[in-house]
Design a protein around this motif. Structure first.
Motif, short mmCIF file in Angstrom:
data_model
loop_
_atom_site.label_atom_id
_atom_site.label_comp_id
_atom_site.label_asym_id
_atom_site.label_seq_id
_atom_site.Cartn_x
_atom_site.Cartn_y
_atom_site.Cartn_z
N THR A 1 12.26 10.20 -27.49
CA THR A 1 12.01 10.46 -26.08
C THR A 1 12.16 11.95 -25.77
O THR A 1 13.16 12.57 -26.14
CB THR A 1 13.00 9.67 -25.20
OG1 THR A 1 12.84 8.27 -25.46
CG2 THR A 1 12.74 9.93 -23.72
N VAL A 2 11.14 12.50 -25.14
CA VAL A 2 11.16 13.88 -24.67
C VAL A 2 10.83 13.85 -23.18
O VAL A 2 9.75 13.41 -22.79
CB VAL A 2 10.15 14.77 -25.41
CG1 VAL A 2 10.18 16.19 -24.85
CG2 VAL A 2 10.44 14.77 -26.90
N SER A 3 11.77 14.28 -22.38
CA SER A 3 11.60 14.26 -20.93
C SER A 3 11.29 12.84 -20.48
O SER A 3 12.09 11.93 -20.69
CB SER A 3 10.49 15.24 -20.53
OG SER A 3 10.36 15.30 -19.12
N SER A 4 10.11 12.59 -19.92
CA SER A 4 9.78 11.27 -19.40
C SER A 4 8.85 10.49 -20.33
O SER A 4 8.34 9.43 -19.95
CB SER A 4 9.11 11.41 -18.02
OG SER A 4 7.94 12.21 -18.13
N THR A 5 8.62 10.99 -21.54
CA THR A 5 7.68 10.37 -22.48
C THR A 5 8.42 9.84 -23.71
O THR A 5 9.25 10.55 -24.30
CB THR A 5 6.60 11.36 -22.92
OG1 THR A 5 5.88 11.83 -21.79
CG2 THR A 5 5.63 10.71 -23.90
#
Length: 407
Positions: free
Chosen positions: A273-277
């Motif tokens: 997961t990176v930020s909201s993705t």
């Protein structure tokens, strides 16, 4: 005075213990309208016949979550120990009937002890393969039951629970946890008949999650697929149906392998997961071994092993704190059994969830599947999106819009 001096602390202790115990009523209600462009209606002359379908169904078949209600209890025993139990009933919201083959607490029913090191429970439950791998699939994130792999042949959507089981799951240590489970067959004079055992391990930290699981079921037609009240004994095909001139097939992807002596499920999964993705990957290996044993019927006359390899890539984006969208692609390949050439399944999942509150959300799911080769019923492979019923052709499109409420 001595009696009062001794009795008062004991009374306070009892009140304190009572105050540290709790029983929670919880549940989920999931209802939706579904559409399939082709669903089998019958198999006249051995050739599937189908038609389009509109239906109002419960989440148990084609939703995000099967409707349920349950009781969860905790009692503080002191010294870091707690008694725990879960009784969880599945039902169909559209007609009020029981789910899981009519079992009153067919989703889960167990009791056990938890400690700072882990939790040991006994009863009917999810296995470690499901515990540690299922959360990575598109079906668990945004696509629900339709987003599981064809016919849910690898049980990533938890179509089958485990009876007569004992399980221990560790607490998390440095982001790592693990689980082990054993289900007793209960057959006099044969310890291994109908036994099931499984392992799982997971890691979580710094945006990365990893999971792995393994399940081994002896005589799976009885021990794994025949574990609900509506299923028969070893002489019945508890996996699926070949259909008839008056009825459709069920689970054609793997129904022909009821005679397997052993079912093995293995899986690896990862998500980052990176930020909201979030991007995820799931790889499963499903093996029906020693076909032609006495575990179940074998009308096609199979021998050897049937093995499914499935690879899924999925991605989801939280557009806003209350709106999630996702997409996934899955490829499944089965080996050749009795020189049938094997089968292939391609599937695309699209889904979105919009939260109206912390407890209520609206959702939509669209799934397309294409099958090639020869399936387990020894026919030209037909598409079968999980929960929709098999198509009469090699293609199928399924869609659902629904509402889900948690309490």
């Amino acid at each position: 005075m001595k009696r009062w001096a001794l009795g008062l602390p004991l009374a306070c202790t009892c009140l304190l213990a009572h105050g540290q115990s709790s029983v929670t009523l919880y549940g989920v209600i999931d209802a939706g309208l579904q559409y399939a462009n082709n669903v089998q209606t019958a198999v006249p002359g051995g050739r599937p016949r189908g038609a389009s379908q509109f239906a109002l169904t419960d989440g148990n078949s084609t939703g995000l979550s099967g409707s349920r209600w349950g009781l969860r209890g905790v009692e503080d025993l002191g010294g870091g120990l707690k008694a725990v139990f879960v009784l969880e009933n599945g039902f169909n919201i559209n007609n009020g009937t029981l789910g899981q083959g009519g079992a009153e607490f067919g989703r889960q029913s167990y009791v056990g002890i938890s400690s700072p090191y882990g939790t040991a429970v006994a009863g009917r439950m999810y296995d470690p393969y499901v515990d540690f791998v299922q959360p990575f699939g598109a079906n668990a994130v945004f696509a629900g039951f339709p987003g599981s792999h064809p016919d849910d042949f690898d049980n990533l959507n938890n179509s089958g629970r485990i009876n007569n089981a004992i399980k221990f799951t560790t607490a998390k240590f440095g982001g790592v946890s693990a689980g082990v489970m054993y289900s007793l067959g209960g057959v006099a004079g044969n310890v291994t008949q109908n036994q099931i055992w499984g392992l799982g391990v997971g890691y979580e930290g710094s945006g990365l999650r990893l999971g792995a699981g393994y399940l081994n079921a002896r005589d799976p037609n009885v021990s794994f697929y025949g574990n609900t009240p509506n299923k028969g004994g070893a002489t019945a095909n508890n996996i699926g149906s070949f259909g008839s001139a008056m009825s459709p097939q069920s689970n054609p992807v793997f129904a022909g392998y009821a005679s397997a002596k052993t079912l093995q499920l293995a899986a690896l999964a990862a998500a980052y997961t990176v930020s909201s993705t979030t991007v995820g990957f799931v790889l499963t290996d499903t093996r029906f071994e020693n076909l032609g044993s006495s575990s179940g019927p074998n009308p096609v006359g199979y021998s050897g092993n049937a093995e499914f390899i499935s690879a899924e890539v999925n991605a989801s984006v939280r557009v806003t704190p209350w709106w999630l969208v996702g997409a996934a692609f899955d490829y499944t390949r089965r080996n050749s059994v009795n020189d049938d050439g094997g089968a292939r399944y391609l599937q695309i999942d699209l889904g979105t969830i919009y939260s109206l509150s912390k407890r209520t959300d609206l959702y939509a799911v669209l799934v397309a599947q294409h099958a090639t080769g020869i399936d387990s019923l020894h026919q030209s492979a037909v598409a079968n999106i999980s929960g929709f019923g098999p198509s009469s052709t090699d293609k199928q499109l399924g869609a659902r819009i629904g509402i889900r409420h948690k309490f």
